[in-house]
Design an enzyme around this catalytic site. Structure first.
Site, PDB file in Angstrom:
ATOM      1  N   LYS A 167      -2.556   5.469  -4.476  1.00 45.90           N
ATOM      2  CA  LYS A 167      -3.846   6.522  -4.185  1.00 45.90           C
ATOM      3  C   LYS A 167      -3.475   8.669  -5.243  1.00 45.90           C
ATOM      4  O   LYS A 167      -2.024   8.247  -4.256  1.00 45.90           O
ATOM      5  CB  LYS A 167      -4.372   7.015  -2.393  1.00 45.90           C
ATOM      6  CG  LYS A 167      -3.819   5.993  -1.830  1.00 45.90           C
ATOM      7  CD  LYS A 167      -4.386   6.570  -0.045  1.00 45.90           C
ATOM      8  CE  LYS A 167      -3.776   4.752   0.360  1.00 45.90           C
ATOM      9  NZ  LYS A 167      -2.193   4.623   0.781  1.00 45.90           N
ATOM     10  N   HIS A 179      -7.019   9.935  -2.360  1.00 43.49           N
ATOM     11  CA  HIS A 179      -7.268   9.394  -1.691  1.00 43.49           C
ATOM     12  C   HIS A 179      -7.829  10.374  -0.225  1.00 43.49           C
ATOM     13  O   HIS A 179      -8.147   9.571   0.792  1.00 43.49           O
ATOM     14  CB  HIS A 179      -5.438  10.167  -1.089  1.00 43.49           C
ATOM     15  CG  HIS A 179      -4.604   9.886  -0.115  1.00 43.49           C
ATOM     16  ND1 HIS A 179      -2.659   9.610  -0.123  1.00 43.49           N
ATOM     17  CD2 HIS A 179      -4.739   9.138   1.260  1.00 43.49           C
ATOM     18  CE1 HIS A 179      -2.213   9.028   0.929  1.00 43.49           C
ATOM     19  NE2 HIS A 179      -3.962   8.881   2.094  1.00 43.49           N
ATOM     20  N   TYR A 196       2.876   9.999  -0.163  1.00 42.60           N
ATOM     21  CA  TYR A 196       3.819   9.176   0.117  1.00 42.60           C
ATOM     22  C   TYR A 196       5.560   9.860   0.177  1.00 42.60           C
ATOM     23  O   TYR A 196       6.208   9.742   0.879  1.00 42.60           O
ATOM     24  CB  TYR A 196       3.987   7.972   1.357  1.00 42.60           C
ATOM     25  CG  TYR A 196       2.525   7.298   0.443  1.00 42.60           C
ATOM     26  CD1 TYR A 196       1.507   8.367   2.284  1.00 42.60           C
ATOM     27  CD2 TYR A 196       2.171   6.244   2.013  1.00 42.60           C
ATOM     28  CE1 TYR A 196       0.538   7.905   2.476  1.00 42.60           C
ATOM     29  CE2 TYR A 196       1.077   5.378   1.988  1.00 42.60           C
ATOM     30  CZ  TYR A 196      -0.331   6.245   2.566  1.00 42.60           C
ATOM     31  OH  TYR A 196      -0.901   5.938   2.955  1.00 42.60           O
ATOM     32  N   ASP A 231       0.669  -1.221  -0.397  1.00 37.82           N
ATOM     33  CA  ASP A 231       0.044   0.306  -0.364  1.00 37.82           C
ATOM     34  C   ASP A 231       1.270   1.279  -0.035  1.00 37.82           C
ATOM     35  O   ASP A 231       1.574   1.406   0.896  1.00 37.82           O
ATOM     36  CB  ASP A 231      -1.004   0.071   0.976  1.00 37.82           C
ATOM     37  CG  ASP A 231      -1.487   1.073   1.472  1.00 37.82           C
ATOM     38  OD1 ASP A 231      -3.279   0.881   0.485  1.00 37.82           O
ATOM     39  OD2 ASP A 231      -1.051   2.336   1.860  1.00 37.82           O
TER      40      ASP A 231
HETATM   41  N1  NAP Z   1      -5.371   6.261   3.276  1.00 36.57           N
HETATM   42  C1  NAP Z   1      -5.099   6.645   4.511  1.00 36.57           C
HETATM   43  O1  NAP Z   1      -5.003   7.904   4.098  1.00 36.57           O
HETATM   44  C2  NAP Z   1      -3.640   6.460   5.455  1.00 36.57           C
HETATM   45  C3  NAP Z   1      -3.805   7.685   6.007  1.00 36.57           C
HETATM   46  C4  NAP Z   1      -2.504   6.367   7.052  1.00 36.57           C
HETATM   47  C5  NAP Z   1      -2.404   5.110   7.111  1.00 36.57           C
HETATM   48  N2  NAP Z   1      -2.543   4.117   5.861  1.00 36.57           N
HETATM   49  C6  NAP Z   1      -1.643   3.178   5.145  1.00 36.57           C
HETATM   50  O2  NAP Z   1      -1.765   2.711   6.477  1.00 36.57           O
HETATM   51  C7  NAP Z   1      -0.355   1.818   6.798  1.00 36.57           C
HETATM   52  C8  NAP Z   1      -0.168   1.893   8.361  1.00 36.57           C
HETATM   53  O3  NAP Z   1      -1.529   2.222   9.385  1.00 36.57           O
HETATM   54  P1  NAP Z   1      -0.215   3.189   9.659  1.00 36.57           P
HETATM   55  O4  NAP Z   1       1.577   3.572   9.180  1.00 36.57           O
HETATM   56  O5  NAP Z   1      -0.661   4.977  10.428  1.00 36.57           O
HETATM   57  O6  NAP Z   1      -0.338   2.505  11.193  1.00 36.57           O
HETATM   58  P2  NAP Z   1      -0.030   1.042  12.008  1.00 36.57           P
HETATM   59  O7  NAP Z   1       0.354   0.224  10.819  1.00 36.57           O
HETATM   60  O8  NAP Z   1      -1.174   0.997  12.732  1.00 36.57           O
HETATM   61  O9  NAP Z   1       1.239   1.138  13.231  1.00 36.57           O
HETATM   62  C9  NAP Z   1       2.477   0.970  12.715  1.00 36.57           C
HETATM   63  C10 NAP Z   1       3.305   1.252  13.809  1.00 36.57           C
HETATM   64  O10 NAP Z   1       2.535  -0.044  14.725  1.00 36.57           O
HETATM   65  C11 NAP Z   1       4.524  -0.916  14.427  1.00 36.57           C
HETATM   66  N3  NAP Z   1       4.341  -1.649  15.283  1.00 36.57           N
HETATM   67  C12 NAP Z   1       3.574  -2.952  13.413  1.00 36.57           C
HETATM   68  N4  NAP Z   1       3.126  -3.761  13.484  1.00 36.57           N
HETATM   69  C13 NAP Z   1       3.423  -4.270  15.159  1.00 36.57           C
HETATM   70  C14 NAP Z   1       3.333  -5.106  16.138  1.00 36.57           C
HETATM   71  N5  NAP Z   1       3.227  -6.562  15.373  1.00 36.57           N
HETATM   72  N6  NAP Z   1       3.402  -5.345  17.314  1.00 36.57           N
HETATM   73  C15 NAP Z   1       4.061  -3.650  17.653  1.00 36.57           C
HETATM   74  N7  NAP Z   1       3.965  -2.787  17.044  1.00 36.57           N
HETATM   75  C16 NAP Z   1       3.804  -2.713  15.970  1.00 36.57           C
HETATM   76  C17 NAP Z   1       4.891  -0.108  14.140  1.00 36.57           C
HETATM   77  O11 NAP Z   1       6.502  -0.301  14.824  1.00 36.57           O
HETATM   78  P3  NAP Z   1       8.060  -0.449  13.895  1.00 36.57           P
HETATM   79  O12 NAP Z   1       7.945  -0.524  12.426  1.00 36.57           O
HETATM   80  O13 NAP Z   1       8.355  -0.431  14.775  1.00 36.57           O
HETATM   81  O14 NAP Z   1       7.201  -2.429  14.042  1.00 36.57           O
HETATM   82  C18 NAP Z   1       4.844   1.308  14.135  1.00 36.57           C
HETATM   83  O15 NAP Z   1       4.618   2.816  14.741  1.00 36.57           O
HETATM   84  C19 NAP Z   1       0.317   2.909   6.462  1.00 36.57           C
HETATM   85  O16 NAP Z   1       2.113   2.661   6.354  1.00 36.57           O
HETATM   86  C20 NAP Z   1      -0.352   3.339   5.213  1.00 36.57           C
HETATM   87  O17 NAP Z   1       0.197   2.133   4.320  1.00 36.57           O
HETATM   88  C21 NAP Z   1      -3.107   5.254   4.592  1.00 36.57           C
END
Ligand code: NAP
Length: 281
Positions: free
Chosen positions: A81, A115, A56, A51
């Site tokens: 997106k 997006h 980004y 994704d």
């Molecule tokens: N459509 C949109 O508007 C939108 C907005 C925001 C995000 N997104 C997409 O969604 C993806 C994920 O969302 P996000 O990055 O905001 O948050 P997330 O995936 O909920 O959380 C990421 C965080 O959780 C930690 N983490 C990951 N796996 C873990 C595990 N097994 N145990 C403990 N901690 C863990 C990571 O740290 P470490 O790296 O240290 O493991 C990082 O700090 C983004 O990367 C992006 O591709 C889309």
């Protein structure tokens, strides 16, 4: 529901059925060589869905990892997106896809999402029409929206289109039940972004820790299992190999109805971090 499928079929306007792996690898805010290395490792671990987004600034880094993975292109599902300056008529949206493909050095996208709706521009309904047209060109296999509220989605439905997917912020404390119910009733698949609540304190709650102890998994795996058991796509992000591995390893355990209900009860009813009536890019 005790959903254990590793793929979901996207249907919707203009789209012949497209299978999407339910676990995708989130790439924000990884950029440059670090992003390429993370995506390369993720693909090596077995992720088959990545994704990314124009916003980004990492599409080139993701494309490089996909191209150099040694995997056949059709074996990796690539979502990106696009931003509000590419909302509009068919030519505008097509150019946006062509530019994304140039940045990624790929021939087609598997999923191309608006997006943010950016209602102040009032171009998102027309943009959906342009996306339906784009599917027919072979540049994208499927399309969808992100951060759309029910009222915004309703306008798209009223224009006679069903977006195959709506990617929105969902975690146990921000379940967005109203959005998910509306998506489901409209035939739109919900994809959860920030599915781990960005690794916040929620992962320390007994509602997640207790089932994790029972099944010998981590609270993050329990959170992700809660999502997929309810039929959502998830796109967790981790830059750490062990956590990347954990986040994909979700299909040989299950949460009980009681465990699911306890996690459901964590919902605060609060909306997402950002309000898509106001925020967008
Ligand atoms: N459509 C949109 O508007 C939108 C907005 C925001 C995000 N997104 C997409 O969604 C993806 C994920 O969302 P996000 O990055 O905001 O948050 P997330 O995936 O909920 O959380 C990421 C965080 O959780 C930690 N983490 C990951 N796996 C873990 C595990 N097994 N145990 C403990 N901690 C863990 C990571 O740290 P470490 O790296 O240290 O493991 C990082 O700090 C983004 O990367 C992006 O591709 C889309």
């Amino acid at each position: 529901m005790n959903n254990n499928a590793q793929h979901v079929t996207l249907k919707g306007s203009g789209v012949a059925d497209v299978d999407i792996p339910v676990v995708g690898f989130g790439t924000w805010p990884l950029t440059g060589p670090e992003c390429t290395a993370s995506v390369t490792r993720a693909l090596g671990l077995g992720y088959r869905h990545v994704d990314t987004a124009e916003n980004y600034g990492n599409e080139a880094a993701v494309g490089l990892a996909v191209r150099d993975s040694g995997l056949a292109r059709e074996d990796v599902f690539v979502t990106t997106k696009f931003n509000k300056d590419s909302h509009g008529d068919a030519a505008t949206v097509r150019l946006s896809a062509e530019r994304a493909l140039e940045r990624m050095d790929l021939d087609y996208l598997d999923l191309f999402l608006i997006h943010w709706p950016n209602p102040a521009q009032d171009l998102y309904v027309q943009t959906c029409e342009s996306l339906v047209d784009l599917v027919g060109t072979g540049l994208v296999r499927s399309w969808g929206v992100s951060n759309f509220k029910p009222a915004q989605l309703q306008r798209v439905l009223d224009a006679g289109m069903v977006p195959p997917v709506n990617q929105v912020q969902v975690d146990p404390e921000h379940a967005q039940r109203g959005v998910e119910r509306f998506n489901a009733a409209s035939g739109v698949v919900t994809a959860a972004y920030s599915p781990l609540a960005r690794g916040s304190e929620v992962l320390k709650l007994a509602e997640l820790v207790d089932p994790a102890d029972r099944v010998g998994r981590t609270p993050a795996q329990v959170a992700l299992r809660w999502h997929i058991q309810q039929g959502r796509i998830v796109v967790p992000r981790s830059a750490n190999e062990e956590r990347q591995r954990q986040n994909l390893d979700l299909f040989d355990f299950a949460l009980t109805e009681d465990e699911m209900a306890r996690i459901d009860a964590l919902d605060t009813g609060e909306g997402p971090r950002l309000d898509s009536d106001e925020f967008g890019h």
